[in-house]
Design an enzyme around this catalytic site. Sequence first.
Site, PDB file in Angstrom:
ATOM      1  N   CYS A 199      45.832 -45.563   6.306  1.00 59.61           N
ATOM      2  CA  CYS A 199      46.188 -46.955   6.021  1.00 59.61           C
ATOM      3  C   CYS A 199      46.733 -47.153   4.611  1.00 59.61           C
ATOM      4  O   CYS A 199      47.384 -48.158   4.343  1.00 59.61           O
ATOM      5  CB  CYS A 199      44.966 -47.851   6.229  1.00 59.61           C
ATOM      6  N   ALA A 200      46.472 -46.220   3.713  1.00 63.81           N
ATOM      7  CA  ALA A 200      46.984 -46.327   2.342  1.00 63.81           C
ATOM      8  C   ALA A 200      48.421 -45.837   2.222  1.00 63.81           C
ATOM      9  O   ALA A 200      49.044 -45.996   1.166  1.00 63.81           O
ATOM     10  CB  ALA A 200      46.092 -45.542   1.383  1.00 63.81           C
TER      11      ALA A 200
END
Length: 362
Positions: A144-145
């Site tokens: 997700c980063a």
Amino acid sequence: MPYILSASHIKLPHQIPQEEAVDFAREMFGSSFKNIERLLRAFKNGQVKTRYFSKDIEWFKTEHSFAEKNDTYIEQAVHYGCQAVIDCLNNRDFLKRKMDPEEIDAFIFISSTGLATPTIDARIMNLLPFRENTKRIPIWGLGCAGGAAGISRAYEYCKAFPNARVLVLCVELCSLTFQKGDVSKSNLIGTSLFSDGIGCALVCGDEVQRQLLSNRDSVPNVTSTRSTLMRDSLDVMGWDIKDEGLHVVFSKDIPLIIQQWLKPNVEAFLMENGLTLTDVEHFIAHPGGKKVIQAYEEALGFDEHKTEISMQVLQEYGNMSSATILYVLEQFMLNRAHQGDVGLAAALGPGFSSELVLMRWE
């Protein structure tokens, strides 16, 4: 400062209402959990209303090998990735003219939901007219980063090469990691939340004349970035790679970790740039889920207005891993920000880690 000139996103072909996803989960997991109806409340409580998938829901009701799922990932990542690149370079909401792939100097590809060597960027470059000497920078495993990290790495490239045009493409086909035989609560929660998404952004260096290209009164300049790794947190988020493929690791403690860990990290980053939390007009947050958004609000003292766009993206699309923040960023670029505004982009991923991007619209 390097600036974000254009962005685009893809709506995959199969839109699934959350009610249909609940019925699917009940059918798949009902016999494995005595308290299935209580667990299925997560589908409603998570605030997701619809999601988009690359395959129709019937496809997921039968077994598929890791090889079959990964072949599907490669095929669809290339197909829809090409579409997102073309849309980004032709987006007249942001651009005065269409741009050609041959104008791109570096191509950053982000993904965590499939494997490919040669990587997806190389396959796309064989279909679209990129220059043969375009720099390729594939990055895998940031989860997700990844979207925020991609913008950060593009910023750094443009700092080194101020006449560069850098494309950031995030392709996440999270649905293809679905494990029909995994009856863990992590898999059930993942089934309630994750979806497919593809986002693209174009970052340019100082010497690329924006007045000749930009169709907007102001664009977000990236002024600073920060990457932070929390030690001894490898089990918070990620994949277990097994014979059947990728099995989600998703700790229930993520919201608590955000509340305790994120604020000092953000405050230190802002202080380095002569700012405080009160200077942030726009919070461009990766919406990991409803509880994650609430944890952002509680940790940073932001109200619901600050996270409104992130919540809207979560409700319409679900969590698309790295691509999600580009969907949020595009909405800010279209609708919300004005000249001089300060924006903070934030995304959290495996490691456990955070990626922060500071922007000012100029």
